[in-house]
Design an enzyme around this catalytic site. Structure first.
Site, PDB file in Angstrom:
ATOM      1  N   LYS A 169       0.871  -1.179   0.000  1.00  0.00           N
ATOM      2  CA  LYS A 169       0.000   0.000   0.000  1.00  0.00           C
ATOM      3  C   LYS A 169       0.909   1.231   0.000  1.00  0.00           C
ATOM      4  O   LYS A 169       1.344   1.703   1.039  1.00  0.00           O
ATOM      5  CB  LYS A 169      -0.920   0.024   1.230  1.00  0.00           C
ATOM      6  N   GLY A 200      -4.175   3.594  -2.054  1.00  0.00           N
ATOM      7  CA  GLY A 200      -5.439   4.073  -1.484  1.00  0.00           C
ATOM      8  C   GLY A 200      -5.128   4.863  -0.230  1.00  0.00           C
ATOM      9  O   GLY A 200      -3.958   4.970   0.167  1.00  0.00           O
ATOM     10  N   GLY A 202      -4.627   5.900   3.586  1.00  0.00           N
ATOM     11  CA  GLY A 202      -4.173   5.176   4.767  1.00  0.00           C
ATOM     12  C   GLY A 202      -5.340   4.805   5.665  1.00  0.00           C
ATOM     13  O   GLY A 202      -5.408   3.693   6.203  1.00  0.00           O
ATOM     14  N   VAL A 205      -7.503   1.890   2.984  1.00  0.00           N
ATOM     15  CA  VAL A 205      -6.770   0.665   2.614  1.00  0.00           C
ATOM     16  C   VAL A 205      -5.780   0.281   3.731  1.00  0.00           C
ATOM     17  O   VAL A 205      -5.658  -0.892   4.094  1.00  0.00           O
ATOM     18  CB  VAL A 205      -6.039   0.866   1.261  1.00  0.00           C
ATOM     19  N   GLY A 206      -5.109   1.285   4.290  1.00  0.00           N
ATOM     20  CA  GLY A 206      -4.137   1.014   5.362  1.00  0.00           C
ATOM     21  C   GLY A 206      -4.811   0.364   6.563  1.00  0.00           C
ATOM     22  O   GLY A 206      -4.340  -0.654   7.080  1.00  0.00           O
ATOM     23  N   GLU A 244       9.457   1.534  10.655  1.00  0.00           N
ATOM     24  CA  GLU A 244      10.549   2.501  10.468  1.00  0.00           C
ATOM     25  C   GLU A 244       9.913   3.881  10.516  1.00  0.00           C
ATOM     26  O   GLU A 244       9.192   4.263   9.600  1.00  0.00           O
ATOM     27  CB  GLU A 244      11.205   2.295   9.095  1.00  0.00           C
ATOM     28  N   CYS A 278      13.841  10.797   6.880  1.00  0.00           N
ATOM     29  CA  CYS A 278      13.679  10.339   8.265  1.00  0.00           C
ATOM     30  C   CYS A 278      14.996  10.383   9.024  1.00  0.00           C
ATOM     31  O   CYS A 278      15.043  10.705  10.199  1.00  0.00           O
ATOM     32  CB  CYS A 278      13.143   8.922   8.264  1.00  0.00           C
ATOM     33  N   GLU A 378       9.721  16.509  14.754  1.00  0.00           N
ATOM     34  CA  GLU A 378      10.158  16.301  13.374  1.00  0.00           C
ATOM     35  C   GLU A 378       9.404  17.280  12.477  1.00  0.00           C
ATOM     36  O   GLU A 378       8.177  17.237  12.400  1.00  0.00           O
ATOM     37  CB  GLU A 378       9.864  14.856  12.946  1.00  0.00           C
TER      38      GLU A 378
HETATM   39  P1  NAD Z   1       2.703   8.961   6.801  1.00  0.00           P
HETATM   40  O1  NAD Z   1       2.942   8.246   8.078  1.00  0.00           O
HETATM   41  O2  NAD Z   1       1.726  10.046   6.744  1.00  0.00           O
HETATM   42  O3  NAD Z   1       2.264   7.908   5.679  1.00  0.00           O
HETATM   43  C1  NAD Z   1       3.002   6.731   5.420  1.00  0.00           C
HETATM   44  C2  NAD Z   1       2.080   5.700   4.817  1.00  0.00           C
HETATM   45  O4  NAD Z   1       1.137   5.302   5.818  1.00  0.00           O
HETATM   46  C3  NAD Z   1       1.277   6.193   3.630  1.00  0.00           C
HETATM   47  O5  NAD Z   1       1.188   5.173   2.674  1.00  0.00           O
HETATM   48  C4  NAD Z   1      -0.084   6.468   4.266  1.00  0.00           C
HETATM   49  O6  NAD Z   1      -1.146   6.421   3.352  1.00  0.00           O
HETATM   50  C5  NAD Z   1      -0.164   5.340   5.269  1.00  0.00           C
HETATM   51  N1  NAD Z   1      -1.153   5.513   6.334  1.00  0.00           N
HETATM   52  C6  NAD Z   1      -1.692   6.668   6.803  1.00  0.00           C
HETATM   53  N2  NAD Z   1      -2.607   6.389   7.777  1.00  0.00           N
HETATM   54  C7  NAD Z   1      -2.627   5.044   7.924  1.00  0.00           C
HETATM   55  C8  NAD Z   1      -3.364   4.150   8.772  1.00  0.00           C
HETATM   56  N3  NAD Z   1      -4.242   4.588   9.654  1.00  0.00           N
HETATM   57  N4  NAD Z   1      -3.105   2.827   8.659  1.00  0.00           N
HETATM   58  C9  NAD Z   1      -2.191   2.357   7.792  1.00  0.00           C
HETATM   59  N5  NAD Z   1      -1.482   3.154   6.959  1.00  0.00           N
HETATM   60  C10 NAD Z   1      -1.703   4.480   7.023  1.00  0.00           C
HETATM   61  O7  NAD Z   1       4.141   9.452   6.321  1.00  0.00           O
HETATM   62  P2  NAD Z   1       4.565  10.268   5.018  1.00  0.00           P
HETATM   63  O8  NAD Z   1       4.112  11.677   5.135  1.00  0.00           O
HETATM   64  O9  NAD Z   1       4.192   9.514   3.785  1.00  0.00           O
HETATM   65  O10 NAD Z   1       6.145  10.190   5.187  1.00  0.00           O
HETATM   66  C11 NAD Z   1       6.833  11.003   6.063  1.00  0.00           C
HETATM   67  C12 NAD Z   1       7.116  10.311   7.384  1.00  0.00           C
HETATM   68  O11 NAD Z   1       7.742   9.062   7.153  1.00  0.00           O
HETATM   69  C13 NAD Z   1       8.076  11.080   8.257  1.00  0.00           C
HETATM   70  O12 NAD Z   1       7.660  11.042   9.593  1.00  0.00           O
HETATM   71  C14 NAD Z   1       9.380  10.342   8.081  1.00  0.00           C
HETATM   72  O13 NAD Z   1      10.298  10.504   9.139  1.00  0.00           O
HETATM   73  C15 NAD Z   1       8.916   8.949   7.939  1.00  0.00           C
HETATM   74  N6  NAD Z   1       9.924   8.157   7.238  1.00  0.00           N
HETATM   75  C16 NAD Z   1      10.618   7.212   7.926  1.00  0.00           C
HETATM   76  C17 NAD Z   1      11.605   6.484   7.280  1.00  0.00           C
HETATM   77  C18 NAD Z   1      12.425   5.443   8.013  1.00  0.00           C
HETATM   78  O14 NAD Z   1      13.077   4.617   7.368  1.00  0.00           O
HETATM   79  N7  NAD Z   1      12.452   5.433   9.328  1.00  0.00           N
HETATM   80  C19 NAD Z   1      11.871   6.716   5.928  1.00  0.00           C
HETATM   81  C20 NAD Z   1      11.124   7.683   5.259  1.00  0.00           C
HETATM   82  C21 NAD Z   1      10.144   8.392   5.926  1.00  0.00           C
END
Ligand code: NAD
Length: 471
Positions: A169, A200, A202, A205-206, A244, A278, A378
């Site tokens: 996803k 989709g 989060g 679909v998440g 992560e 990140c 962050e």
């Molecule tokens: P996000 O957490 O908003 O979204 C990540 C994914 O989770 C997306 O696909 C989103 O649709 C999905 N999602 C959202 N709500 C959900 C739910 N309730 N259930 C399941 N899935 C859901 O993050 P973002 O804005 O896409 O990315 C930025 C964040 O990611 C930052 O906090 C960054 O630090 C982190 N990040 C971490 C790493 C790492 O390796 N540690 C790498 C890159 C980014």
């Protein structure tokens, strides 16, 4: 205009049951450049069902079969490097250096998983016991928009090597990258149902995937807040988790660091991917007695971080991903000023001469204490803070005074001293005189930066369950 209107389920591109359409923006121009039709709960369940059916035979596939699949995936991803790069620039403003430097890790993930798989022992004897490492089942892989190609490859490679089947996803904000990923997977002739890809929301679909009883594992990269939600959803069915999450990484410049190299490296880490990484070093810890020198070195290094069109090879920092993120980053710059910090470089608003695009001035705050919100939260944009320290002990104390613990950097001309400091810093990865991790070493966070480790053996075993059969 891009029109992405299919999801990839059971080895086929199919029209999703979901009907919501979401615009795709170019953050450098704010223009709508396409539309993606989003999957819904029904599509998510169909993808899990396909993965579940495929698991019955894939979990019993031979090492040689899986090595061959990983090799084909590597070749298929390699073939699309130029397209991935264009998509990253178009949909999230990745500058050329980032795309060229980091994208090759995608095929490499498959190569490394293939090499590891060839020598990995799934069955071992230990005293009276036979230890069997068996694939977990269906894995939901949930990824962010930044560098999603690499994050998808990383997780899919480990899952395939393990013999698990997958529902990916990806983020709604990475539809262009995802389309090319799906085409590459299709070109690699992966058995139907082994890799399914459903873009989709989060919350739709998440949520469906992370609470579905037939999903055994969630491999997630994203924010800490969503990681917490996933843990709650996963609790009812005890899903295995690799999370992560976010970071607020310290870069410690010890007082014997070579500032001519350490400061540009610290800024590169902080501003990487337009400040949206990140593992970025977003807190620069500087020796108080050398603070003026550090600040002068920052000012003189700033021309390398020119903001501009991400397609221009001279650009160091492109736009942030969305209007929402632009506004969030602006609100943190405002907050820093309200908290009493001073701006060394950058500040509120767009860079001079730019009236559109979600461009932020690369900003460095001084006069910062580690208690301020700009030092603790962050921001996920090109906004860094400089915090002074008096001695190594204080540097370690400030570095560790955070809810996060993903990656830290220590710069020093004395390797033994740097090692001593590094061993005391609480982070999953601590780098000495470098800003990029060794990707054959385990990668992951402590504290609120996550659970579990990825890469290589650690990554593979995150998709396996050990069983003991003892006579
Ligand atoms: P996000 O957490 O908003 O979204 C990540 C994914 O989770 C997306 O696909 C989103 O649709 C999905 N999602 C959202 N709500 C959900 C739910 N309730 N259930 C399941 N899935 C859901 O993050 P973002 O804005 O896409 O990315 C930025 C964040 O990611 C930052 O906090 C960054 O630090 C982190 N990040 C971490 C790493 C790492 O390796 N540690 C790498 C890159 C980014």
């Amino acid at each position: 205009m891009h029109n992405i209107d299919k999801v990839y389920i059971d080895g086929k591109f199919v029209t999703p049951h979901g009907t919501e359409r979401s615009p795709v923006f170019n953050p450098a121009t704010e223009e709508v450049i396409g539309e993606v039709r989003l999957a819904d709960e029904t599509d998510a369940r169909a993808a899990v069902a396909a993965a579940n059916r495929a698991f019955a035979s894939f979990s019993k596939s031979s090492k040689a079969e899986r090595v061959a699949i990983l090799n084909r995936l590597s070749a298929a991803f390699s073939d699309r490097m130029g397209d991935f790069q264009a998509a990253m620039t178009e949909e999230y403003g990745a500058v050329r250096g980032i795309a060229q430097g980091l994208l090759p890790f995608a095929p490499k993930m498959f190569d490394e998983a293939a090499a590891l798989l060839a020598s990995y022992e799934f069955t071992r004897t230990q005293g009276p016991s036979t230890i069997v490492m068996q694939p977990l089942g269906v894995a939901a892989v949930i990824t962010p928009w930044n560098l999603s190609v690499v994050f998808i490859a990383q997780k899919v490679a480990s899952a395939i090597a393990a013999g698990a089947t997958i529902v990916v996803k990806p983020s709604e904000l990475s539809a262009l990258q995802t389309q090319i990923v799906a085409e590459a997977v299709d070109a690699a002739d992966v058995p139907p149902g082994v890799i399914n890809i459903v873009t989709g929301r989060g919350s739709v679909v998440g949520d469906t995937l992370t609470s579905h009883p037939d999903v055994a594992k969630v491999g997630f990269t994203g924010s800490t807040a969503v990681g917490q939600q996933i843990m709650r959803n996963a609790a009812d069915t005890f899903k295995r988790l690799t999370l992560e999450l976010g970071g607020k990484g310290p870069t410690i410049l010890l007082d014997d660091a070579d500032l001519a190299t350490a400061v540009p490296a610290a800024l590169t880490s902080g501003f990487l991917n337009n400040g949206q990484t990140c593992f970025a070093g977003t807190r620069i810890l500087a020796p108080r007695r050398k603070l003026d020198e550090v600040l002068a070195a920052i000012e003189s290094a700033m021309p390398a971080f020119q903001v501009g069109d991400p397609k221009d090879p001279a650009t160091g920092v492109g736009p942030v991903v969305s209007q929402k993120q632009f506004e969030r980053v602006q609100s943190y710059i405002k907050l820093g000023l309200e908290e009493g910090a001073q701006i060394l470089t950058g500040g509120e608003g767009r860079p001079e001469g730019m009236d559109k695009g979600w461009f932020v001035k690369p900003t460095v705050f001084t006069g910062v204490t580690n208690e301020m919100r700009i030092a603790r939260e962050e921001i996920f944009g090109p906004v860094l803070v400089v915090i002074p320290f008096d001695d190594d002990d204080e540097a370690v104390r400030i570095a560790n005074d955070t809810d996060y613990g993903l990656q830290a950097q220590v710069f020093s001309s004395d390797l033994e001293r740097a090692q001593r400091v590094a061993h005391r810093v609480e982070a999953g990865t601590v780098l000495i005189n470098r800003i990029f991790a060794d990707h054959e070493a385990p990668f992951g966070g402590i504290k609120q930066s996550g659970i579990g480790r990825e890469h290589y053996t650690y990554g593979l075993e995150a998709y396996l369950e050990p069983r003991a059969i003892t006579a």
